[in-house]
Write a protein that holds these residues in place. Sequence first.
Motif, short mmCIF file in Angstrom:
data_model
loop_
_atom_site.label_atom_id
_atom_site.label_comp_id
_atom_site.label_asym_id
_atom_site.label_seq_id
_atom_site.Cartn_x
_atom_site.Cartn_y
_atom_site.Cartn_z
N MET A 1 -39.92 28.68 -5.86
CA MET A 1 -38.91 27.85 -5.20
C MET A 1 -38.49 28.45 -3.86
N GLY A 2 -38.20 29.78 -3.87
CA GLY A 2 -37.78 30.44 -2.63
C GLY A 2 -38.88 30.41 -1.58
N GLU A 3 -40.16 30.61 -2.04
CA GLU A 3 -41.27 30.60 -1.09
C GLU A 3 -41.47 29.22 -0.49
N LEU A 4 -41.34 28.18 -1.32
CA LEU A 4 -41.47 26.81 -0.81
C LEU A 4 -40.40 26.49 0.21
N LEU A 5 -39.16 26.92 -0.10
CA LEU A 5 -38.05 26.69 0.84
C LEU A 5 -38.30 27.44 2.14
N GLY A 6 -38.78 28.68 2.02
CA GLY A 6 -39.07 29.47 3.22
C GLY A 6 -40.14 28.81 4.07
N ASN A 7 -41.21 28.28 3.43
CA ASN A 7 -42.26 27.60 4.18
C ASN A 7 -41.73 26.35 4.86
N ALA A 8 -40.85 25.63 4.16
CA ALA A 8 -40.28 24.41 4.74
C ALA A 8 -39.43 24.75 5.96
N PRO A 38 -30.60 27.87 6.83
CA PRO A 38 -29.85 29.03 7.34
C PRO A 38 -29.67 29.00 8.86
N SER A 39 -28.44 29.16 9.30
CA SER A 39 -28.15 29.19 10.74
C SER A 39 -28.76 30.40 11.42
N GLU A 40 -29.05 31.45 10.64
CA GLU A 40 -29.64 32.67 11.20
C GLU A 40 -30.98 32.40 11.88
N VAL A 41 -31.77 31.44 11.34
CA VAL A 41 -33.10 31.19 11.91
C VAL A 41 -33.01 30.27 13.13
N VAL A 42 -31.80 29.88 13.49
CA VAL A 42 -31.61 29.02 14.67
C VAL A 42 -30.99 29.82 15.82
N MET A 43 -29.80 30.36 15.59
CA MET A 43 -29.04 30.95 16.68
C MET A 43 -29.50 32.37 17.03
N ILE A 44 -30.03 33.12 16.05
CA ILE A 44 -30.55 34.45 16.40
C ILE A 44 -31.78 34.33 17.31
N PRO A 45 -32.76 33.46 16.98
CA PRO A 45 -33.85 33.25 17.93
C PRO A 45 -33.37 32.74 19.28
N ALA A 46 -32.34 31.90 19.29
CA ALA A 46 -31.80 31.42 20.56
C ALA A 46 -31.26 32.58 21.38
N GLY A 47 -30.53 33.48 20.73
CA GLY A 47 -30.01 34.65 21.42
C GLY A 47 -31.12 35.56 21.92
N ALA A 181 -37.91 37.10 8.85
CA ALA A 181 -36.94 37.99 8.24
C ALA A 181 -36.06 37.28 7.23
N PHE A 182 -35.77 36.00 7.49
CA PHE A 182 -34.83 35.27 6.63
C PHE A 182 -35.51 34.25 5.71
N THR A 183 -36.84 34.20 5.76
CA THR A 183 -37.55 33.25 4.91
C THR A 183 -38.59 33.90 4.02
N SER A 184 -38.82 35.21 4.22
CA SER A 184 -39.86 35.90 3.45
C SER A 184 -39.25 36.84 2.43
N ALA A 186 -40.89 39.50 1.65
CA ALA A 186 -41.45 40.80 2.00
C ALA A 186 -41.29 41.06 3.50
N PRO A 187 -40.05 41.25 3.96
CA PRO A 187 -39.83 41.49 5.40
C PRO A 187 -40.30 42.89 5.82
N THR A 188 -40.61 43.04 7.09
CA THR A 188 -41.01 44.34 7.63
C THR A 188 -39.77 45.22 7.81
N ALA A 189 -39.99 46.47 8.20
CA ALA A 189 -38.87 47.40 8.40
C ALA A 189 -37.93 46.90 9.49
N ALA A 190 -38.50 46.38 10.60
CA ALA A 190 -37.67 45.85 11.68
C ALA A 190 -36.90 44.63 11.23
N GLU A 191 -37.53 43.80 10.40
CA GLU A 191 -36.87 42.59 9.90
C GLU A 191 -35.75 42.95 8.92
N ILE A 192 -35.96 43.99 8.14
CA ILE A 192 -34.91 44.47 7.23
C ILE A 192 -33.72 44.98 8.04
N GLU A 193 -34.00 45.67 9.14
CA GLU A 193 -32.93 46.15 10.01
C GLU A 193 -32.12 44.98 10.57
#
Length: 227
Positions: A1-8, A38-47, A181-184, A186-193
């Motif tokens: 379910m989480g993976e499908l939502l992340g892909n969407a 998630p708003s994080e995948v919108v405004m963080i990339p914008a910033g 970072a917010f849809t996987s 298995a995030p990388t070290a930088a994504e975890i940070e």
Amino acid sequence: MGELLGNAISAIVEVVGALGYTGIFVMMFLESSFVPFPSEVVMIPAGYLVSQGEMNAIIAVLCGICGSLAGALLNYYLALKLGRAFLVRYGKYVFFTESTMQKMEDFFVKHGPISTFIGRLITVVRQYISLPAGLARMNLAKFCFYTSLGAGIWVIILTFIGYYIGELLHVGMSVDSIVHAFTSSAPTAAEIELKNIVKQAGFYTLGFVAVCLVGYIIYWQYKKRKA
């Protein structure tokens, strides 16, 4: 379910992201309505794009706020037109329960404006705080003001985080890695940070909410004594 939502989510970001400022508006509209986005995948990339000189910070923030307000108004009018029974019946399909609605309604009856404001600063609640506002037929001008105020604070925080990681951290992230970072799972070290930075910002925001609540309670008790 989480993976499908992340892909969407990734697919939506990829398609709508090509629209630039319009994409910010559309995605924040989705985030602010009943869609679990998630708003994080919108405004963080914008910033981040602001830090790269590809976007204007003021326009990006305004598009984020306007999108949030538009999504909130959709929920407001859905509640106004469809009523409580309909929302409770079908809310389970978008992770919204009757107990959640009841808690918001109970607090909203006496404290509409502050509920609208702080609700926009709390994860999950921000998507649904407009529903009790619509059911209570909250004054529309007040609703728009407090919604925009609360949403604006969160939009600015996320935009600054995106700018921060691009301009100050120099971690070599891309828009795709920010979304990842917010849809996987298995995030990388930088994504975890990055996620830790957002989590810390969330804690600070909750602290701010707590201060606002304490201040409001003191003010409310003062008004009761004078009445």
